[in-house]
Design a protein around this motif. Structure first.
Motif, mmCIF file in Angstrom:
data_model
loop_
_atom_site.group_PDB
_atom_site.id
_atom_site.type_symbol
_atom_site.label_atom_id
_atom_site.label_comp_id
_atom_site.label_asym_id
_atom_site.label_seq_id
_atom_site.Cartn_x
_atom_site.Cartn_y
_atom_site.Cartn_z
ATOM 1 N N LEU A 86 0.826 -1.206 0.000
ATOM 2 C CA LEU A 86 0.000 0.000 0.000
ATOM 3 C C LEU A 86 0.867 1.265 0.000
ATOM 4 N N SER A 87 2.004 1.221 0.669
ATOM 5 C CA SER A 87 2.886 2.396 0.665
ATOM 6 C C SER A 87 3.396 2.698 -0.744
ATOM 7 N N HIS A 88 3.621 1.655 -1.563
ATOM 8 C CA HIS A 88 4.022 1.890 -2.958
ATOM 9 C C HIS A 88 2.883 2.517 -3.751
ATOM 10 N N TYR B 228 7.181 -1.669 8.744
ATOM 11 C CA TYR B 228 6.378 -1.542 7.526
ATOM 12 C C TYR B 228 5.185 -0.617 7.738
ATOM 13 N N ILE B 229 4.514 -0.722 8.868
ATOM 14 C CA ILE B 229 3.354 0.147 9.119
ATOM 15 C C ILE B 229 3.806 1.595 9.286
ATOM 16 N N LEU B 230 4.934 1.811 9.972
ATOM 17 C CA LEU B 230 5.443 3.176 10.129
ATOM 18 C C LEU B 230 5.873 3.757 8.781
ATOM 19 N N LYS B 231 6.459 2.921 7.919
ATOM 20 C CA LYS B 231 6.802 3.408 6.584
ATOM 21 C C LYS B 231 5.543 3.826 5.825
ATOM 22 N N LEU B 232 4.483 3.032 5.967
ATOM 23 C CA LEU B 232 3.212 3.387 5.336
ATOM 24 C C LEU B 232 2.705 4.732 5.851
ATOM 25 N N LEU B 233 2.768 4.951 7.171
ATOM 26 C CA LEU B 233 2.292 6.215 7.739
ATOM 27 C C LEU B 233 3.149 7.390 7.269
ATOM 28 N N VAL B 234 4.467 7.209 7.215
ATOM 29 C CA VAL B 234 5.349 8.287 6.752
ATOM 30 C C VAL B 234 5.012 8.653 5.305
ATOM 31 N N VAL C 279 16.047 1.128 17.204
ATOM 32 C CA VAL C 279 16.376 2.479 16.754
ATOM 33 C C VAL C 279 15.519 2.857 15.553
ATOM 34 N N CYS C 280 15.330 1.921 14.644
ATOM 35 C CA CYS C 280 14.560 2.209 13.430
ATOM 36 C C CYS C 280 13.116 2.550 13.759
ATOM 37 N N VAL C 281 12.493 1.815 14.684
ATOM 38 C CA VAL C 281 11.098 2.074 15.045
ATOM 39 C C VAL C 281 10.962 3.444 15.683
ATOM 40 N N ARG C 282 11.830 3.766 16.634
ATOM 41 C CA ARG C 282 11.734 5.061 17.308
ATOM 42 C C ARG C 282 11.989 6.215 16.343
ATOM 43 N N ASP C 283 12.946 6.026 15.421
ATOM 44 C CA ASP C 283 13.258 7.099 14.470
ATOM 45 C C ASP C 283 12.108 7.322 13.486
ATOM 46 N N LEU C 284 11.523 6.228 12.979
ATOM 47 C CA LEU C 284 10.392 6.383 12.058
ATOM 48 C C LEU C 284 9.185 6.995 12.765
ATOM 49 N N ALA C 285 8.969 6.628 14.024
ATOM 50 C CA ALA C 285 7.885 7.249 14.790
ATOM 51 C C ALA C 285 8.143 8.738 14.978
ATOM 52 N N ALA C 286 9.406 9.113 15.168
ATOM 53 C CA ALA C 286 9.752 10.532 15.293
ATOM 54 C C ALA C 286 9.465 11.284 13.997
ATOM 55 N N VAL C 287 9.695 10.626 12.859
ATOM 56 C CA VAL C 287 9.393 11.266 11.570
ATOM 57 C C VAL C 287 7.896 11.479 11.419
ATOM 58 N N VAL C 288 7.097 10.475 11.781
ATOM 59 C CA VAL C 288 5.634 10.626 11.722
ATOM 60 C C VAL C 288 5.194 11.779 12.611
ATOM 61 N N ILE D 184 15.484 -7.346 4.854
ATOM 62 C CA ILE D 184 14.142 -6.763 4.858
ATOM 63 C C ILE D 184 14.219 -5.285 5.234
ATOM 64 N N LEU D 185 15.053 -4.965 6.207
ATOM 65 C CA LEU D 185 15.200 -3.566 6.598
ATOM 66 C C LEU D 185 15.793 -2.748 5.459
ATOM 67 N N SER D 186 16.687 -3.364 4.691
ATOM 68 C CA SER D 186 17.252 -2.671 3.529
ATOM 69 C C SER D 186 16.191 -2.422 2.471
ATOM 70 N N SER D 187 15.232 -3.352 2.328
ATOM 71 C CA SER D 187 14.156 -3.133 1.371
ATOM 72 C C SER D 187 13.183 -2.065 1.862
ATOM 73 N N ILE D 188 12.986 -1.974 3.175
ATOM 74 C CA ILE D 188 12.123 -0.921 3.727
ATOM 75 C C ILE D 188 12.764 0.443 3.508
ATOM 76 N N LEU D 189 14.032 0.542 3.871
ATOM 77 C CA LEU D 189 14.746 1.820 3.786
ATOM 78 C C LEU D 189 15.466 1.898 2.442
ATOM 79 N N ASP D 190 14.698 1.907 1.359
ATOM 80 C CA ASP D 190 15.317 2.034 0.046
ATOM 81 C C ASP D 190 15.762 3.473 -0.175
ATOM 82 N N SER D 191 16.408 3.712 -1.297
ATOM 83 C CA SER D 191 16.999 5.030 -1.542
ATOM 84 C C SER D 191 15.937 6.127 -1.581
#
Length: 802
Positions: free
Chosen positions: A348-350, A412-418, A452-461, A548-555
């Protein structure tokens, strides 16, 4: 050392190549083995030596037409020789390498062949890797049909041996070399890749790739993953190829469905993380810069009844793409269902990426509650936040860290929200409609037990809720959220999260880890290594280095987050510098006192307002300085962010700086005017002084001459009075002096005459001597010479007497 000594002499290599023309089989065989060993130990030196030998490469190419054993050794030799040697690659292709390679592959049976097919494909990959000219030659000469035919599955059993798997992976690597665009590719290479893509699409390559990746579920996981990656590369950046993929249907009647639905089912059902990553890459490539494709997929997102939403996955055969995706997003609340929800959130994020129309459309989707009587339908975004909280609570309930598991539901859910909230105020408003969302997000950011990734993505949201907040509600506007962040987290700690995020491995390594593995004899040791490669790779990775984390955090996503970071810092500084307006109580000082005249009242109001303005400016300056210091906490690795933060601070001080500049400019103009006046007056005084000095010199000279004349006159008067002769009337002395000068002049002339006579006499003497030598009578010749002169002088005397 022995290799260097042997390869150092060009004559030695030339001698070895000459042995290839010998008739003896073993001489040619062992010569090829020796050259291969030399290339293995000292490749660069031997490559240079072979290039300098006339027809050296031609002799090696001739070995491909020799007996089978010699041919196989020649293949290995050429594979080593063409590795990272562009000039040799071009010469080998010029010698007809493509025709010979595909002829051998066909002779050996294509993908069903043995290790010789693998060697041929490895040589072919060496010739095509980073060599656009060779790719053009392959496409324009023999075409790409021979390559595509290798991917065609033969037989009814579809058995996959170890060697067949390696052969297919090597062929897929060749396809990848022809179509994958690198990050540093120039426009010419990009055009060549696009031409390769169009040609391969016309040759029906997509059908073979779909057969390997989707329909052949008995194929090894590595082959399915490689085929899916090739599909993603084939459609990336090409809307026409995306349309071709969206029009493909798979299966047999009556179980026919679109190819995109089948790939989505792989994402939701597969137990292999690598296969999920590869299938997710297909949707990433399909949706990137393809607004029409995104809208087409979003148009199918139609909510289903509750009974259908919570049906097992096996019953989704006849669902549309959108229904299947919503089914995966809202499947259930246990651990396995949340895993499916995370994967669906990635898809869905795509679909939502950089597409406001799709974001608004998905915002209107309402999901029914499990029991309709217990609540009204809720927005899909609220359900996603609910599952985000459930994933966190399940992890804490188990008391285990997810670093050892392959589950990244929260990420993945945080990436969708961002992605959803980016540049979409309506999505921010929907997110803040539920008050617990903001409270949970603040707790997630400050929860040190999370990664770290979860807290940072939540901070971005949380930051997106500030920069894209258009709410007029004082409890949910940007200033209120910044105030809550300051109280619950602390702005210094909040900004430190961005610095921590930039330094993490996942954000530093933005290149995708979806590159195909090059299979050689050394890397393809066993079938077990290939079949289980994805599981072994995942289990050995660290938490921040997970595929998987590398696929989430693509360029794209990393660059999006970096851009949001700069905007978040600037917006927070702006919020501190310009706090929201509040209704203030009118102070008693503003009321007019009894008996106070209007003039006194106006003067008192003016003084009060000036004092208030000064205090407000001081408060704004202090707030801006505080916000700037907080924004810079932790060093700030992003230089762009630092510049934008400092720019916000400058806005607060710009008025004072402008006033100082204006005052300095006025003072400078006054000083320039005064300087001009002083210089003009100095020039006038200098001219006047020079004139007066000249007049003074003239008067001094006149005075001196008058004084000298006066002295002379006085001397004459004294002389006349005493009766003495005047000094300047002594005529006798003057005559005597004149006679002396005339006598001196006559004496000088006489001396000159005597010198001339002496010179003439010497000439006469020399001429007389010469004449005597010649036998002439000198005395006879000189007779009468002086008479003419005497006559002339007498005539002159007579004329004078007359």
């Amino acid at each position: 050392m022995n290799t260097d000594l042997l390869s150092r002499e060009a004559e030695s290599i030339s001698l070895l190549l000459s042995l290839l023309t010998e008739d003896d089989f073993y001489v040619r065989y062992y010569t090829l083995q020796l050259l291969t060993a030399l290339l293995t130990n000292s490749p660069q030196r031997l490559q240079e030596a072979i290039l300098t030998i006339p027809r050296g490469i031609t002799r090696l190419m001739d070995m491909l037409m020799d007996r089978e054993v010699i041919r196989n050794e020649a293949l290995l030799l050429l594979t080593h020789l063409t590795c990272e040697a562009e000039e040799i690659q071009k010469i080998v292709v010029f010698e007809g390498a493509f025709e010979k390679i595909f002829s051998i592959i066909k002779e050996e049976g294509g993908s069903d062949g043995g290790v010789v097919v693998q060697d041929c494909l490895e040589l072919l990959n060496n010739l095509l890797r980073k060599n656009a000219s060779n790719q053009v030659l392959l496409r324009e000469t023999i075409g790409l049909d021979s390559l595509i035919s290798i991917l065609k599955l033969r037989g009814s059993g579809y058995t996959f041996t170890q060697q067949k798997t390696i052969n297919l992976l090597s062929a897929l690597e060749t396809i990848n070399l022809l179509i994958k665009v690198g990050s540093d590719a120039d426009p010419g290479k990009d055009l060549n890749k696009q031409t390769n893509k169009r040609t391969l699409i016309q040759k029906k390559l997509l059908d073979y790739l779909l057969m390997l990746s989707v329909e052949s579920q008995w194929a090894p996981v590595a082959v399915r993953c490689a085929a899916l990656r090739c599909i993603g590369d084939l459609i990336a950046g090409d809307s026409k190829n995306c349309d071709v993929l969206s029009s493909k249907f798979l299966g047999e009647e009556p179980q026919v469905e679109p190819a995109l639905n089948s790939i989505l089912r792989i994402i939701l059902r597969t137990s292999s993380m690598q296969e999920f990553i590869a299938a997710d890459f297909v949707f990433k490539s399909f949706c990137e810069k393809n607004a029409d494709g995104q809208s087409m997929l979003a148009s199918t997102l139609i909510p289903q009844p509750y009974s259908m939403n919570y049906a097992p996955l096996e019953e989704d055969v006849n669902m549309s793409f959108g229904s299947m995706l919503l089914h995966g997003l809202t499947l259930g609340e246990n651990d396995g269902d949340l895993e499916v929800c995370g994967r669906a959130a990635s898809v869905l994020s795509h679909v939502l990426k950089d597409n406001l129309h799709c974001k608004d459309r998905v915002l209107r989707i309402r999901i029914e509650a499990p029991v309709p009587s217990l609540g009204a339908p809720e927005p899909l975004m609220h359900r996603m936040v609910k599952y985000l909280a459930l994933a966190s609570s399940m992890k804490s309930k188990d008391g285990k860290s997810r670093s050892s598991e392959n589950s990244y539901i929260q990420e993945y859910i945080l990436k969708l929200l961002v992605t959803w909230l980016a540049d979409c105020p309506a999505a921010v408003h929907c997110f803040l409609d539920a008050r617990p969302h903001l409270t949970y997000l603040l707790e997630l950011v400050s929860n040190l037990s999370e990664t770290v990734c979860v807290r940072d993505l939540a901070a971005v949201v949380l930051g997106e809720c500030v920069i894209y907040n258009k709410s007029s509600d004082s409890a949910k506007d940007a200033f209120a959220i910044v105030d809550m962040m300051s109280q619950k987290i602390g702005l210094s700690s909040y900004f430190l999260m961005f610095d921590e995020m930039q330094k993490s491995f996942a954000f530093a390594n933005i290149e995708s880890s979806l590159n195909l593995k090059s299979f050689t004899r050394s890397s393809a040791a066993s079938m077990e290594d290939i079949a289980d490669s994805d599981n072994n790779d995942l289990s050995e990775q660290k938490n921040m280095d997970h595929p998987i984390l590398s696929s989430i955090l693509d360029s794209y996503f990393v660059n999006l987050v970096k851009g949001l970071e700069a905007d978040i810092r600037e917006q927070i500084v702006e919020a501190f510098s310009h706090p929201k307006v509040q209704v203030a109580v009118v102070p008693a000082e503003l009321e007019q006192k009894m008996g106070e005249s209007d003039g006194e009242y106006i003067r008192r109001l003016k003084a009060f307002l000036e004092k208030q303005c000064s205090e407000i400016q001081d408060l704004l300056s202090r707030n801006a300085s505080l916000a700037e210091d907080l924004a810079r906490t932790g060093g700030g690795s992003n230089s762009q962010s630092e510049q934008r933060v400092s720019g916000s601070s400058d806005k607060v001080q710009i008025n004072a700086l402008s006033r100082d500049l204006q005052e300095t400019s006025k003072r400078l103009e006054m000083l320039k005017a005064e300087k001009a006046e002083v210089e003009s007056e100095a020039r006038k005084n200098r001219t006047l002084a020079e004139k007066m000095e000249a007049d003074l010199r003239s008067l001094s000279g006149a005075y001196n001459s008058l004084e000298q004349s006066n002295i002379e006159q006085e001397k004459q008067v004294k002389a006349l009075k005493s009766g003495a002769p005047s000094t300047f009337l002594d005529l006798e002395a003057i005559k005597a002096e004149a006679r002396e000068e005339a006598q001196k002049e006559s004496e000088g002339e006489l001396n000159d005459l005597l010198v001339c006579l002496g010179q003439e006499q010497s000439k006469v003497d020399r001429l007389s001597a010469r004449l005597l030598e010649l036998g002439e009578d000198v005395d006879k010749l000189l007779e009468g010479v002086g008479d003419d002169v005497g006559n002339v002088e007498d005539d002159e005397d007579d004329e004078g007497t007359e």
